[in-house]
Design a protein around this motif. Sequence first.
Motif, PDB file in Angstrom:
ATOM      1  N   ARG A  55       0.821  -1.216   0.000  1.00 28.02           N
ATOM      2  CA  ARG A  55       0.000   0.000   0.000  1.00 28.02           C
ATOM      3  C   ARG A  55       0.853   1.262   0.000  1.00 28.02           C
ATOM      4  NH1 ARG A  55      -2.856  -3.916   2.050  1.00 28.02           N
ATOM      5  NH2 ARG A  55      -5.122  -3.978   1.802  1.00 28.02           N
TER       6      ARG A  55
ATOM      7  N   THR B  97      -5.552 -11.815  -0.795  1.00 33.85           N
ATOM      8  CA  THR B  97      -6.361 -11.562   0.410  1.00 33.85           C
ATOM      9  C   THR B  97      -5.845 -10.345   1.161  1.00 33.85           C
ATOM     10  OG1 THR B  97      -5.023 -12.927   1.880  1.00 33.85           O
ATOM     11  CG2 THR B  97      -6.827 -14.026   0.749  1.00 33.85           C
ATOM     12  N   LEU B  98      -4.551 -10.047   0.989  1.00 29.71           N
ATOM     13  CA  LEU B  98      -4.007  -8.883   1.687  1.00 29.71           C
ATOM     14  C   LEU B  98      -4.138  -7.621   0.835  1.00 29.71           C
ATOM     15  CD1 LEU B  98      -0.854 -10.598   3.210  1.00 29.71           C
ATOM     16  CD2 LEU B  98      -2.938  -9.930   4.412  1.00 29.71           C
TER      17      LEU B  98
ATOM     18  N   TYR C 182      -3.082  -3.550   8.469  1.00 28.49           N
ATOM     19  CA  TYR C 182      -3.521  -2.380   7.698  1.00 28.49           C
ATOM     20  C   TYR C 182      -4.966  -2.013   8.030  1.00 28.49           C
ATOM     21  CZ  TYR C 182      -5.038  -6.196   4.583  1.00 28.49           C
ATOM     22  OH  TYR C 182      -5.576  -7.335   4.064  1.00 28.49           O
TER      23      TYR C 182
ATOM     24  N   ARG D 139      -0.626 -10.168  10.364  1.00 39.31           N
ATOM     25  CA  ARG D 139      -0.445  -9.756   8.976  1.00 39.31           C
ATOM     26  C   ARG D 139      -1.766  -9.257   8.377  1.00 39.31           C
ATOM     27  NH1 ARG D 139       1.891 -14.339   5.124  1.00 39.31           N
ATOM     28  NH2 ARG D 139      -0.252 -15.106   5.279  1.00 39.31           N
ATOM     29  N   ALA D 140      -2.877  -9.897   8.817  1.00 38.99           N
ATOM     30  CA  ALA D 140      -4.169  -9.540   8.235  1.00 38.99           C
ATOM     31  C   ALA D 140      -4.727  -8.235   8.806  1.00 38.99           C
ATOM     32  CB  ALA D 140      -5.167 -10.673   8.460  1.00 38.99           C
TER      33      ALA D 140
END
Lengths: 239, 246, 293
Positions: free
Chosen positions: A102, B141-142, A149, A145-146
Amino acid sequence: MFRVENLSKSFGNKEVLKKINLEIFRGEVFALMGPSGVGKTTLLRILNFLETPTDGKMMFNGRECAIRQKNTVMHKMSMLFQRPALFNSSVFNNVAYGLIIRGVDKKTIGKKVIEALNLVGLAGYEKQRALTLSGGEAQRMVFARAIVYSPDLLLLDEPTSNLDPANVAKIEEIIKKIRSEHGTTIVIATHNIPQVRRIADRVGILLNGELIEVNSKEKIFTNPGDARSAAFIKGEMIY
Amino acid sequence: MDISSGDSLLQGIIKGFELIFSLNPYILSITGVSIEVSGTATILATLTAIPLAFALSFTHFRGKQALITLINTGMGLPPVFVGLVVFLMVVPAGPLGLLNIVFTRKAMILAQYILITPIITGISLAAIKAVPLSIIETVYTLGGSEKDAVVATLKEARFGIITAVLAGLGRALAEVGAILIVGGNIARTGSIGGIGEGLSETRTLTTAITSETSKGDISTSIALGIILISLVLSVNILANFIQRRD
Amino acid sequence: MKNLTSKLILVSVLISLFAGCVQQAQSGNKTSTPPALTPQELRLATTTSTCDTGLLDVFNKKFEQENNVKISVVCEGTGKSIATGELGAADVVMVHAVPLELEAVANGSFINRKYMMYNYFVIIGPENDPAGIRNAGNATDAFGKIAEMQVPFVSRGDNSGTNVMELSIWKAADIRPSGTWYQSIGKGMGETITHADTISGYTLSDRGTYLAMKDKIKLRILFESDQKYLFNPYHVMAVNPAKFPNVKYDLAMKYVNFTISPEGQNIIRNYGKDKFGEALFVPEADAGNVTSP
């Protein structure tokens, strides 16, 4: 926040999901229950755009999502598989991944990764290689990790089915924390009925590709609206 | 040339090491040509092979299966045959005659490029295929794009791809059949044809071993052999080291 | 190697079909003489015997110094050297197989073929001479004894000048060599001698390569000086510029003329005397009545 209408999915001649209608509300923990192989995973994968439905509509925050919008919508969600897939790199790099793609600046990444690792109880693991983590640690790392963000929606596919009771408890603790600290909407697919009792707000029961009942946890467990749901819950509870 | 007797072999080895440690210009120039030709061929082959391996893994197009079959066949191409075909292409009478590269290092690079591109592609392809689908799906998925998925796959397959490149380099360094035909094993004249005189033009470690052995110059052959084996060995040790980190 | 050569020649014919257009394009850019300071490059395809004896190192060095030229020597058998020239990949060739040379000149690939030097082939073998060829009357007789006793014989089998000569001797002796004793290995002279030495077999060698390797092997000259069958003349010839306009014909001719000049002939006359105790080749100037077709 998320609604599906008349959603169907077939693999070849096999109809896996039949006209599913479901609405997920912001901030809730929604448990998708049912025996193995009824299409729970497929439904989650469709919600995450990993599969394309054969038919039906999907709305995210009141707007219909076309397939080509999937990236903007996907940016706001995250999904965990039954078996965590780890990047062959350090724990830090694994957790930071969603921020790196991102384009978040390094300083923020460092801060957010530490926060996420703290939340899942893996503080200090940054430099360890992900592939050397134990099964429970790996599952906790992919939670970090999920959520690093801050997704709006978190899809969990049987997140504790391969874990021992101690780790199951830790994961449930993490799910509760994510909900209370981040307000993340969570959909969890599971056949673990006690777990549903412990963490869910609402429950949907999926049998042979059909969503036979959607109700609050209390109603499902005390006064199910469908005989098949009652049988399922009873049958499972006997063991 | 009595190489069957242990004495000569030992003598050859001793003289060979002397030639290496005295930094004999002829032997250095041959080593330089080997590294230049095989190194350049490996770089060019890598630049072709990795994008090709990714295209074969991530896209669908007509003739893809045929291309994969071609690559698998190419992995076992006999160097002498490749040499002959390239030679006939680049001679002035051939279709690429205008390039004027016969008996030059460029022609040798071309031949080795043809030989090792399929090898690097094939091994890279296997490495990419070995990356589990769940890794790619995790990227999605991320919130990752297809480009992110490709990059993540490249990272996951990196050890396999490096191994592929080193396998190509090792094969190129040890190859003799193709470069002998297209390169001509040319060295600039030394003075009275003495041992270790002259400078290599298109003579590599392998082709020089052929010609020096034919001349009966065992010590030079052994010196060249020692360098060749050291080079190939270091490439393999490096490959091994990288694999073990995996 | 023989196979390779015939393939080369075959394919060269095929390629020359569409080479026409390439040549047209080539003839557009005229060969201009580069400034004197940057050395021009001359490509010489030659037989392994001239390379392996070291003659060319001395010979070419002199020519390079005097003419500001860099010579690229491609050492391969005579058959492949001629094929290389026929494909336009060399400017000049130095070879020793009269029938192949005459054929290549006749088909227009080469011009200005010059007789440069000669020596004799020698039949070498183990010192105890199990086939007893020392007393042979001539080369065909010697080969006959080897075939009769079935002692190992190593053939180059590479369509080189030596190989061509060997096959013509078998033919003259009316023998078709076959069987385990006859080993055709498809290698250069030096490797063939090494091979024969390893298995204590016989082979046909040019005198020069044998002398250059004499100290390192056990094989000895068992039969020599047969004017008819062991005569080994070397010729130089330039690739025909009418066929390949891009060859460096002028430079090639300079080289051809150098080989037959008094200076070049003198190098040949003396080469090997200090190192081997005798000269390896006889220059054409000293040939007297030893003429070559």
